[in-house]
Design a protein around this motif. Structure first.
Motif, PDB file in Angstrom:
ATOM      1  N   ALA A  36      69.544  41.162  51.798  1.00 42.67           N
ATOM      2  CA  ALA A  36      69.578  41.064  52.869  1.00 42.67           C
ATOM      3  C   ALA A  36      69.720  39.349  53.044  1.00 42.67           C
ATOM      4  CB  ALA A  36      68.464  41.573  53.750  1.00 42.67           C
ATOM      5  N   LEU A  37      68.735  38.695  52.449  1.00 42.96           N
ATOM      6  CA  LEU A  37      68.683  37.336  52.455  1.00 42.96           C
ATOM      7  C   LEU A  37      69.846  36.622  52.091  1.00 42.96           C
ATOM      8  CD1 LEU A  37      67.276  34.624  53.093  1.00 42.96           C
ATOM      9  CD2 LEU A  37      66.398  34.738  50.611  1.00 42.96           C
ATOM     10  N   VAL A  38      70.415  37.114  51.134  1.00 40.76           N
ATOM     11  CA  VAL A  38      71.910  36.476  50.770  1.00 40.76           C
ATOM     12  C   VAL A  38      72.940  36.690  51.704  1.00 40.76           C
ATOM     13  CG1 VAL A  38      73.814  36.787  49.053  1.00 40.76           C
ATOM     14  CG2 VAL A  38      71.326  36.637  48.091  1.00 40.76           C
ATOM     15  N   ALA A  39      72.984  37.910  52.319  1.00 39.73           N
ATOM     16  CA  ALA A  39      73.872  38.271  53.405  1.00 39.73           C
ATOM     17  C   ALA A  39      73.814  37.170  54.420  1.00 39.73           C
ATOM     18  CB  ALA A  39      73.832  39.453  53.766  1.00 39.73           C
ATOM     19  N   ASP A  40      72.616  37.049  54.878  1.00 40.30           N
ATOM     20  CA  ASP A  40      72.436  36.256  56.134  1.00 40.30           C
ATOM     21  C   ASP A  40      72.903  34.728  55.818  1.00 40.30           C
ATOM     22  OD1 ASP A  40      71.472  38.444  57.542  1.00 40.30           O
ATOM     23  OD2 ASP A  40      69.222  37.925  57.082  1.00 40.30           O
ATOM     24  N   THR A  41      72.268  34.310  54.411  1.00 38.64           N
ATOM     25  CA  THR A  41      72.958  33.027  54.151  1.00 38.64           C
ATOM     26  C   THR A  41      74.395  32.876  54.020  1.00 38.64           C
ATOM     27  OG1 THR A  41      70.729  32.900  52.703  1.00 38.64           O
ATOM     28  CG2 THR A  41      72.461  31.212  52.261  1.00 38.64           C
ATOM     29  N   ASN A  42      75.149  33.733  53.517  1.00 40.58           N
ATOM     30  CA  ASN A  42      76.460  33.736  53.088  1.00 40.58           C
ATOM     31  C   ASN A  42      77.155  33.829  54.561  1.00 40.58           C
ATOM     32  OD1 ASN A  42      76.281  33.652  50.576  1.00 40.58           O
ATOM     33  ND2 ASN A  42      76.813  35.825  50.284  1.00 40.58           N
ATOM     34  N   ALA A  43      76.679  34.520  55.652  1.00 40.74           N
ATOM     35  CA  ALA A  43      77.281  34.548  56.970  1.00 40.74           C
ATOM     36  C   ALA A  43      77.154  33.027  57.609  1.00 40.74           C
ATOM     37  CB  ALA A  43      76.639  35.686  57.824  1.00 40.74           C
ATOM     38  N   GLY A  44      76.000  32.733  57.620  1.00 37.75           N
ATOM     39  CA  GLY A  44      75.990  31.169  57.901  1.00 37.75           C
ATOM     40  C   GLY A  44      76.778  30.230  57.481  1.00 37.75           C
ATOM     41  N   VAL A  45      77.129  30.218  56.181  1.00 35.94           N
ATOM     42  CA  VAL A  45      77.845  29.166  55.389  1.00 35.94           C
ATOM     43  C   VAL A  45      79.274  29.527  55.732  1.00 35.94           C
ATOM     44  CG1 VAL A  45      78.544  28.590  53.112  1.00 35.94           C
ATOM     45  CG2 VAL A  45      76.100  29.159  53.457  1.00 35.94           C
ATOM     46  N   LEU A  46      79.744  30.836  55.853  1.00 34.28           N
ATOM     47  CA  LEU A  46      80.932  30.852  56.389  1.00 34.28           C
ATOM     48  C   LEU A  46      81.244  30.420  57.753  1.00 34.28           C
ATOM     49  CD1 LEU A  46      81.805  34.507  54.419  1.00 34.28           C
ATOM     50  CD2 LEU A  46      82.760  32.153  54.185  1.00 34.28           C
ATOM     51  N   THR A 231      75.578  34.342  46.200  1.00 32.77           N
ATOM     52  CA  THR A 231      75.497  33.477  47.283  1.00 32.77           C
ATOM     53  C   THR A 231      76.501  32.444  47.317  1.00 32.77           C
ATOM     54  OG1 THR A 231      73.910  32.124  48.724  1.00 32.77           O
ATOM     55  CG2 THR A 231      73.545  32.329  46.247  1.00 32.77           C
ATOM     56  N   LEU A 232      76.809  31.866  48.432  1.00 30.20           N
ATOM     57  CA  LEU A 232      77.593  30.757  48.879  1.00 30.20           C
ATOM     58  C   LEU A 232      76.688  29.281  48.712  1.00 30.20           C
ATOM     59  CD1 LEU A 232      79.891  32.296  51.423  1.00 30.20           C
ATOM     60  CD2 LEU A 232      80.339  31.755  48.744  1.00 30.20           C
ATOM     61  N   ASP A 233      75.311  29.563  48.846  1.00 30.81           N
ATOM     62  CA  ASP A 233      74.265  28.483  49.015  1.00 30.81           C
ATOM     63  C   ASP A 233      73.023  28.754  48.281  1.00 30.81           C
ATOM     64  OD1 ASP A 233      72.629  26.266  49.363  1.00 30.81           O
ATOM     65  OD2 ASP A 233      73.823  25.461  51.128  1.00 30.81           O
ATOM     66  N   ILE A 234      72.946  28.538  47.019  1.00 32.17           N
ATOM     67  CA  ILE A 234      71.682  29.154  46.220  1.00 32.17           C
ATOM     68  C   ILE A 234      70.541  28.383  46.879  1.00 32.17           C
ATOM     69  CG2 ILE A 234      72.217  27.607  44.423  1.00 32.17           C
ATOM     70  CD1 ILE A 234      71.445  30.207  42.647  1.00 32.17           C
ATOM     71  N   ASP A 235      70.817  26.945  47.045  1.00 34.60           N
ATOM     72  CA  ASP A 235      69.608  26.155  47.387  1.00 34.60           C
ATOM     73  C   ASP A 235      68.929  26.664  48.723  1.00 34.60           C
ATOM     74  OD1 ASP A 235      69.687  23.781  45.302  1.00 34.60           O
ATOM     75  OD2 ASP A 235      71.849  24.045  46.236  1.00 34.60           O
ATOM     76  N   GLN A 236      69.938  26.991  49.598  1.00 35.09           N
ATOM     77  CA  GLN A 236      69.279  27.790  50.852  1.00 35.09           C
ATOM     78  C   GLN A 236      68.518  29.077  50.616  1.00 35.09           C
ATOM     79  OE1 GLN A 236      71.573  28.597  54.370  1.00 35.09           O
ATOM     80  NE2 GLN A 236      72.984  26.848  54.043  1.00 35.09           N
ATOM     81  N   VAL A 237      68.978  29.922  49.608  1.00 35.37           N
ATOM     82  CA  VAL A 237      68.607  31.129  49.428  1.00 35.37           C
ATOM     83  C   VAL A 237      67.020  30.828  48.600  1.00 35.37           C
ATOM     84  CG1 VAL A 237      68.592  33.309  47.993  1.00 35.37           C
ATOM     85  CG2 VAL A 237      70.457  32.222  49.314  1.00 35.37           C
ATOM     86  N   GLN A 238      66.827  29.777  47.642  1.00 38.13           N
ATOM     87  CA  GLN A 238      66.043  29.509  47.046  1.00 38.13           C
ATOM     88  C   GLN A 238      64.732  29.052  47.965  1.00 38.13           C
ATOM     89  OE1 GLN A 238      65.162  29.657  43.642  1.00 38.13           O
ATOM     90  NE2 GLN A 238      63.981  27.854  42.945  1.00 38.13           N
ATOM     91  N   ALA A 239      65.131  28.027  48.982  1.00 36.87           N
ATOM     92  CA  ALA A 239      64.112  27.821  49.970  1.00 36.87           C
ATOM     93  C   ALA A 239      63.475  28.732  51.051  1.00 36.87           C
ATOM     94  CB  ALA A 239      64.830  26.473  50.589  1.00 36.87           C
ATOM     95  N   ALA A 240      64.425  29.899  51.151  1.00 33.73           N
ATOM     96  CA  ALA A 240      64.048  30.594  52.249  1.00 33.73           C
ATOM     97  C   ALA A 240      63.327  31.949  51.463  1.00 33.73           C
ATOM     98  CB  ALA A 240      65.530  31.264  52.990  1.00 33.73           C
ATOM     99  N   MET A 241      63.571  31.930  50.222  1.00 32.20           N
ATOM    100  CA  MET A 241      62.960  33.341  49.771  1.00 32.20           C
ATOM    101  C   MET A 241      61.383  33.410  49.995  1.00 32.20           C
ATOM    102  SD  MET A 241      64.662  33.447  45.989  1.00 32.20           S
ATOM    103  CE  MET A 241      63.692  34.359  45.102  1.00 32.20           C
ATOM    104  N   PRO A 242      60.511  32.511  49.802  1.00 40.11           N
ATOM    105  CA  PRO A 242      59.017  32.637  50.399  1.00 40.11           C
ATOM    106  C   PRO A 242      58.885  33.145  51.667  1.00 40.11           C
ATOM    107  CG  PRO A 242      59.285  30.415  49.217  1.00 40.11           C
ATOM    108  CD  PRO A 242      60.541  31.083  49.350  1.00 40.11           C
ATOM    109  N   GLY A 243      59.744  32.694  52.494  1.00 34.80           N
ATOM    110  CA  GLY A 243      59.588  33.177  53.988  1.00 34.80           C
ATOM    111  C   GLY A 243      59.927  34.617  54.156  1.00 34.80           C
TER     112      GLY A 243
END
Length: 458
Positions: A36-46, A231-243
Motif C-alpha cells: 500500500a505504501l509503494v502504491a501511494d508513493t508511485n501514484a505521487g511520483v507519477l 517503487t519509483l522512489d525508494i528513498d521516499q518509501v524508506q523514509a515513510a516506512m516507520p510511519g
C-alpha cells in the motif's frame, strides 16, 4: 492436443505471480502494508513527474508497474534445483546470471529465473532469485552429514505438480484447466511451514553454523522468503516506512540516489520472528521479510566495470559492512565516489556505459522516404525521428543480494567463507547453463535498432 489450446507461459507466470502475492500477503500482513505504501508513493511520483510517466507509457512499463515483483527461494539439493528449473520453464522463466554470495559470508550460489524477451517481460516481469545451499562449506563433518541426510528425506514438489511439469514437457504446454491446477500445485513448494523436521537442539546447531543453513535444512520444504514490489522512489518509501509501522533496514543496497537511476536499489523490512514447532519443543524462526526495489538502466560491461570500481572504493574506505552505526557515513561515501559516474542518459549512451531501447516517432514515420531523411541512427535521433529510452535492468546485484540476506539474518550470521565461485558445479546441478544477462540486454537494444531502421530506412 492442438497448440492453440495451450495457455501462454507468460500468462501462467502472470497468474502464478498474482497467486504468490495473495498467499504472501495473507501469511505476512505487514507485506500488504508495504504494498500500500509503494502504491501511494508511485501514484505521487507519477502525478508530479510527467516526464517519467511518459517514459513508462512509451516503453510499455506503465502496465506492469503494479505487478512488478520478484521473490526469493533457497534450495538444499541439486535435484531440487533441477526440478525447479523445469517448473519455472513451464512459466517461460529461464536461469539468467550466476551469483556467488560466499564473498559476503553467505554459503550459497544463485541464479535468477525470469523471462528473457522484452515482450514477455511486459506481460509479467516476475522473477525469482533462487539459491542453492553449498553443503561443502559446512565446516563440521558430522553436521554436514546430518544436513545432507535431512535434505535427502524430503520431497518439495507435490505429485500433481510433477505430473503437470511432465505433461507440459511432453505435450508442449498446458490447457487452461491444467494451467490453473499447475499454479495451485506449484504454490505449495513456496508455502510457509509452521513445523520443523528437526529438534530444537539440531536447529540450534545448524543456526550456529549459519542461520541460512538452518532456514534451508530444518523444514520439509523451502518457502518464499520475500516478495518485492517496484517503487519509483525508494528513498521516499524508506523514509515513510516507520510511519506505517514498518521498520526498515539501515542501508539502501545498490548505487546512491541519482537523477538517472542505474541498475538496482533495494531495501526491506527486517525478517519477522515467527513461532514454529520443532519435533520436541516450540520455538521461533526468522526468515520472511518484505523488500522494495527501484530499478534503473541496465549497464554495459564498461558501465558495470565502472560501477564495481566505484562501489568497491566506497566500501574499502568505509572499512566495514554497512550497518546502522555507519549508515550515514556509507551514504556519504557512495555519493562522493559515484560523482565519477555520469548522471545523464545522453552521456551514458555516448560513453557506452548503458543499454537503451529505440522507438520510431510519428515525425519519423511522416518523413519516411523523403529526400532529406537522415540515414544514420544518431542523425535520426537528432532529427526527432527516433526516441531513446533507458533499458530497464531486470536482474540482481551480487552485493545487493548478499546485503539483503545479511541484514535479515542478523550480524551474527556474517560468517566468512573463502571466495570460491563454482559456476560449473551450480550449472551441473541446474542441468543447463545459465544465460549471460548482458547478452540479453545487448540483443534487446539491437532488436529495437533493427525495428527502427527497418521501419524508417527500408
Amino acid at each position: 492436443m492442438p497448440t492453440a489450446a495451450f495457455v501462454s507461459p507468460d500468462d501462467i507466470r502472470k497468474g502464478f505471480s498474482r497467486a504468490m502475492s495473495d498467499m504472501y500477503r495473507d501469511e505476512v500482513p505487514l507485506y500488504g502494508a508495504l504494498m500500500a505504501l509503494v502504491a501511494d508513493t508511485n501514484a505521487g511520483v507519477l502525478a508530479s513527474d510527467q516526464g517519467l510517466a511518459q517514459h513508462l507509457q512509451r516503453t510499455g512499463e506503465i502496465t506492469r508497474l503494479d505487478m512488478e515483483r520478484h521473490g526469493a527461494i533457497r534450495l538444499g539439493t541439486a535435484a531440487e534445483l533441477a526440478t525447479l528449473c523445469r517448473l519455472f520453464a513451464v512459466m517461460g522463466m529461464q536461469p539468467v546470471g550466476y551469483y556467488d554470495l560466499t564473498p559476503a559470508g553467505v554459503p550459497v550460489h544463485s541464479t535468477a529465473f525470469r523471462a528473457v524477451h522484452e515482450h514477455a517481460l511486459n506481460t509479467s516481469p516476475f522473477r525469482v532469485f533462487t539459491s542453492l545451499l553449498r553443503l561443502e562449506l559446512i565446516e563440521n563433518p558430522e553436521l554436514r552429514a546430518f544436513a545432507d541426510s535431512a535434505l535427502a528425506k524430503r520431497s518439495i514438489f507435490t505429485p500433481a505438480a510433477l505430473a503437470l511439469i511432465e505433461s507440459a514437457e511432453r505435450d508442449g504446454g498446458l490447457n487452461a484447466e491444467d494451467a490453473d491446477e499447475f499454479i495451485r500445485q506449484a504454490l505449495e513448494t513456496f508455502r510457509w511451514h509452521h513445523t520443523a523436521t528437526v529438534t530444537g537442539a539440531q536447529y540450534q546447531q545448524l543456526s550456529d553454523q549459519h542461520r541460512l543453513i538452518a532456514d534451508v535444512v530444518a523444514f520439509k520444504g523451502p518457502h518464499i522468503n520475500h516478495l518485492t514490489p517496484r517503487t519509483l522512489d525508494i528513498d521516499q518509501v524508506q523514509a515513510a516506512m516507520p510511519g506505517r509501522g514498518i521498520t526498515p533496514k539501515a542501508v539502501i543496497e545498490g548505487p546512491p540516489r541519482r537523477h538517472c537511476p542505474i541498475l538496482l536499489r533495494q531495501t526491506s523490512f527486517k525478517a519477522l520472528d515467527e513461532p514454529i514447532a520443532f519435533t520436541d519443543a516450540k520455538g521461533s524462526h526468522s526468515a520472511r521479510f518484505g523488500e522494495i526495489e527501484q530499478r534503473g538502466v541496465a549497464l554495459t560491461p564498461k558501465g558495470r566495470a565502472l560501477y564495481d570500481r566505484l562501489l568497491n572504493a566506497a566500501r574499502d574506505e568505509l572499512g566495514a559492512f554497512p550497518n546502522e552505526g555507519n549508515a550515514a557515513r556509507y551514504t556519504q561515501l557512495m555519493e562522493q565516489h559515484f560523482e565519477a559516474f555520469p548522471d545523464d542518459y545522453a552521456q551514458m549512451r555516448e560513453q557506452e556505459l548503458a543499454y537503451f531501447r529505440y522507438f520510431v516517432t510519428e515525425r519519423g514515420l511522416a518523413a519516411r522516404g523523403t529526400r532529406d531523411q537522415p540515414r544514420t541512427l544518431d542523425a535520426l535521433i537528432a532529427a526527432g525521428h527516433v526516441d531513446v529510452e533507458p533499458l530497464v535492468y531486470e536482474d540482481f546485484l551480487p552485493v545487493s543480494a548478499a546485503g539483503i540476506f545479511q541484514s535479515n539474518l542478523g550480524d551474527a550470521a556474517q560468517s566468512h567463507y573463502a571466495a570460491n565461485s563454482n559456476r560449473a558445479q551450480f550449472e551441473k546441478a541446474l542441468g543447463r547453463q545459465t544465460i549471460d544477462e548482458l547478452t540479453l540486454y545487448a540483443e534487446t537494444q539491437q532488436r529495437s535498432i533493427a525495428e527502427c531502421t527497418g521501419a524508417l530506412l527500408a
